[in-house]
Design a protein around this motif. Structure first.
Motif, short mmCIF file in Angstrom:
data_model
loop_
_atom_site.label_atom_id
_atom_site.label_comp_id
_atom_site.label_asym_id
_atom_site.label_seq_id
_atom_site.Cartn_x
_atom_site.Cartn_y
_atom_site.Cartn_z
N LEU A 1 -33.04 -30.06 8.65
CA LEU A 1 -31.26 -30.22 7.69
C LEU A 1 -31.59 -28.76 7.11
CD1 LEU A 1 -28.65 -31.40 6.44
CD2 LEU A 1 -30.12 -33.16 5.38
N PHE A 2 -30.62 -28.39 6.91
CA PHE A 2 -30.15 -27.36 6.08
C PHE A 2 -29.02 -26.99 5.51
CE2 PHE A 2 -28.61 -24.77 10.20
CZ PHE A 2 -28.13 -23.90 9.40
N ALA A 3 -28.90 -25.94 4.25
CA ALA A 3 -27.64 -25.99 3.43
C ALA A 3 -27.84 -25.18 2.18
CB ALA A 3 -27.12 -27.31 2.83
N ASP A 4 -27.39 -24.41 1.66
CA ASP A 4 -27.48 -23.42 0.54
C ASP A 4 -27.68 -24.74 -0.51
OD1 ASP A 4 -27.07 -21.65 -0.84
OD2 ASP A 4 -24.81 -20.79 -0.59
N ASN B 1 -27.71 -26.64 -3.79
CA ASN B 1 -26.84 -27.60 -4.44
C ASN B 1 -25.78 -27.94 -3.87
OD1 ASN B 1 -28.15 -26.87 -7.18
ND2 ASN B 1 -27.15 -25.16 -8.23
N VAL B 2 -25.41 -27.97 -2.49
CA VAL B 2 -25.10 -28.43 -1.53
C VAL B 2 -24.51 -30.51 -1.67
CG1 VAL B 2 -23.52 -28.60 0.68
CG2 VAL B 2 -24.53 -26.53 -0.42
N GLY B 3 -26.45 -30.29 -1.61
CA GLY B 3 -26.51 -32.35 -1.53
C GLY B 3 -27.42 -31.93 -0.35
N LYS B 4 -28.23 -31.39 -0.03
CA LYS B 4 -29.81 -31.25 1.24
C LYS B 4 -30.53 -32.38 0.95
CE LYS B 4 -31.67 -27.06 0.54
NZ LYS B 4 -30.41 -26.16 -0.76
N SER B 5 -30.80 -32.56 -0.17
CA SER B 5 -32.00 -33.42 -0.65
C SER B 5 -31.20 -34.22 -0.58
CB SER B 5 -32.73 -32.57 -2.02
OG SER B 5 -34.02 -31.95 -1.61
N ILE C 1 -36.34 -29.98 5.09
CA ILE C 1 -35.14 -29.71 4.69
C ILE C 1 -35.58 -28.20 4.76
CG2 ILE C 1 -34.10 -29.53 3.23
CD1 ILE C 1 -34.19 -32.22 4.81
N ALA C 2 -34.31 -27.06 4.95
CA ALA C 2 -34.09 -26.27 4.54
C ALA C 2 -33.24 -24.93 4.55
CB ALA C 2 -34.14 -25.05 6.38
N HIS C 3 -33.60 -24.03 4.13
CA HIS C 3 -32.54 -23.19 3.24
C HIS C 3 -31.70 -22.63 3.84
CE1 HIS C 3 -35.41 -20.10 2.37
NE2 HIS C 3 -34.28 -19.59 1.76
N THR C 4 -30.20 -22.06 3.08
CA THR C 4 -29.86 -21.07 3.65
C THR C 4 -29.31 -19.64 2.94
OG1 THR C 4 -27.70 -20.25 4.79
CG2 THR C 4 -27.74 -21.62 3.45
N ASP D 1 -27.17 -18.73 9.90
CA ASP D 1 -27.38 -19.36 8.45
C ASP D 1 -28.33 -19.74 7.84
OD1 ASP D 1 -24.50 -18.43 7.43
OD2 ASP D 1 -23.79 -19.44 9.24
N LEU D 2 -29.54 -20.11 8.94
CA LEU D 2 -30.92 -20.48 8.39
C LEU D 2 -31.58 -19.49 8.80
CD1 LEU D 2 -33.04 -23.27 8.27
CD2 LEU D 2 -32.61 -22.58 11.30
N ALA D 3 -32.56 -19.57 7.64
CA ALA D 3 -33.37 -18.89 7.15
C ALA D 3 -34.49 -18.78 7.75
CB ALA D 3 -33.86 -18.97 5.57
N GLY D 4 -34.78 -17.16 8.59
CA GLY D 4 -35.55 -17.45 9.48
C GLY D 4 -35.41 -18.11 10.72
N SER D 5 -34.02 -18.04 11.14
CA SER D 5 -33.12 -18.87 12.18
C SER D 5 -33.38 -19.01 12.89
CB SER D 5 -31.54 -18.06 12.45
OG SER D 5 -31.76 -16.50 12.69
N LYS D 6 -34.23 -18.01 14.15
CA LYS D 6 -34.38 -17.50 15.38
C LYS D 6 -36.06 -18.61 16.05
CE LYS D 6 -32.89 -16.20 19.73
NZ LYS D 6 -31.85 -16.43 19.67
N GLN D 7 -36.63 -18.48 15.06
CA GLN D 7 -37.77 -19.14 15.32
C GLN D 7 -37.93 -20.26 14.63
OE1 GLN D 7 -40.14 -17.37 17.10
NE2 GLN D 7 -39.62 -15.08 16.99
N LEU D 8 -37.27 -21.02 14.18
CA LEU D 8 -36.66 -22.07 13.30
C LEU D 8 -36.11 -23.29 14.44
CD1 LEU D 8 -37.07 -21.44 9.39
CD2 LEU D 8 -38.47 -22.75 10.85
N SER D 9 -34.79 -22.05 14.83
CA SER D 9 -34.40 -22.99 15.99
C SER D 9 -35.25 -22.81 17.28
CB SER D 9 -32.48 -22.55 15.77
OG SER D 9 -32.76 -20.63 16.29
N ASN D 10 -35.72 -22.23 17.37
CA ASN D 10 -36.44 -22.24 19.08
C ASN D 10 -36.84 -23.63 19.08
OD1 ASN D 10 -35.36 -20.72 20.23
ND2 ASN D 10 -37.16 -18.51 19.56
N PHE D 11 -37.84 -23.52 17.80
CA PHE D 11 -39.14 -25.07 18.17
C PHE D 11 -38.20 -26.24 17.70
CE2 PHE D 11 -42.05 -21.29 17.90
CZ PHE D 11 -43.35 -21.51 18.30
#
Length: 338
Positions: free
Chosen positions: A61-64, A66-70, A203-206, A220-230
């Motif tokens: 789950l990721f977001a910028d 102060n958007v509310g991910k926590s 929980i990740a950030h953008t 928009d996901l930090a480290g997008s390619k590797q994180l999304s693949n796994f």
């Protein structure tokens, strides 16, 4: 004597089943039919959070900021601990213990969020276990190694099968924005999933978005390619342009269901002593994005102000602060002749 079919050199052996492996190794070979028979003996995964996260999955789950991910992740954990199946974030599994690694909020901040001015506190289920870093014992030569070691010990001692990590940056001392750092981290989390039979929500950030008028994507996901693949599933939170307290939840990846073309629109609000996401409707993301002209004008104003306030800053520094790239900054300043 055992019959062994004879084949000429280079010929294909037909209708000969592969021998069973004599020892446990890296690769396991079995027929597709045997795969189905083995799968029948396993329980059907239940939804832990609507269509967003299922048992046995590594979900992100990721977001910028102060958007509310926590806020949403705590809400999800609370529903899992109660086996609460209501609503779009409902848990279809039975109530069970959950480890919530909270590396974001202090105890007092957590209390404020789930109380009425530090009074009339929200009552949590006993199955919700919140884990914090002990600040008195962080002086290790290898902090990451020690952290994973203690997480594994917790899993062994408690036999808990659900883990939420808020957030991923605390598992790596280096930034996870590059694939180089993200890949070994996701490999480690995937190993934990298989070793302990875990369901993981990370929980990740953008980083600052280059274009707030464009839809949220894997990029928009930090480290997008590797994180999304796994990851088995990925969902994110966007800030609606319609009202300050409106958010939308978007599904980007799923292996247990179809990915929705619509987003879930929610209001971020505090109902008595619980701050959470209150679902309103499904809608299309485009209806909640900034119009392109408005986003463009805001960026020009921001770049112009940054140049006025910091005339010695290079283009890259202004770009980093404004959430854009160096070429955009150059074009804007050339147009404004600053």
């Amino acid at each position: 004597m055992e019959f062994r079919p004879v084949t000429k050199k280079g010929a294909t052996k037909e209708n000969v089943a592969p021998a069973s492996p004599s020892k446990v190794g890296l690769l396991v070979v079995k027929t597709a039919n045997q795969t189905i028979e083995d799968a029948k003996l396993q329980a059907i995964p239940n939804a832990l959070c609507g269509n967003f996260w299922y048992e046995g999955e590594v979900s992100i789950l990721f977001a910028d900021t102060n958007v509310g991910k926590s806020i949403l992740s705590v809400q999800i954990a609370d529903m899992i601990s109660r086996g609460d199946a209501r609503g779009v974030f409902g848990c279809q599994a039975k109530a069970q213990y959950i480890l919530y690694l909270d590396f974001e909020l202090s105890d007092k901040q957590f209390e404020k969020r789930y109380s009425v001015d530090y009074q009339k506190h929200y009552l949590w289920d006993k199955r919700f276990l919140r884990v914090k870093i002990n600040t008195a014992f962080t002086d290790f030569d290898d902090f990451e190694k020690q952290l994973f070691f203690e997480i594994e010990n917790l899993l062994v001692e408690t036999s808990i099968k659900i883990l939420v990590v808020d957030n991923i940056t605390y598992l790596k001392m280096q930034s996870t924005e590059s694939g180089k750092e993200a890949m070994p981290l996701m490999k480690h989390l995937t190993r934990l999933k298989h070793q302990f039979g875990l369901s993981l929500l990370v929980i990740a950030h953008t980083p600052k978005r280059l274009n707030p008028s464009s839809p949220l994507t894997f990029n928009d996901l930090a480290g997008s390619k590797q994180l999304s693949n796994f990851a088995d599933s990925i969902f994110c939170i966007g800030r609606s342009n319609q009202e300050p307290d409106l958010r939308y939840v978007k599904q980007l990846k799923a292996r247990s269901c179809a990915v929705s073309e619509e987003v879930w629109v929610c209001r971020l609000e505090k109902q008595h002593n619980f701050l959470g996401f209150n679902f309103l409707e499904t809608n299309f993301e485009q209806n909640h994005l900034k119009p392109k002209n408005e986003a463009k004008n805001e960026l020009m104003e921001q770049v112009s102000k940054l140049r006025d306030d910091h005339p010695d800053w290079p283009y890259q520094k202004i770009a980093d602060e404004a959430g854009t790239n160096k070429m955009n900054v150059k074009r804007i300043l050339d147009r404004l002749k600053l």
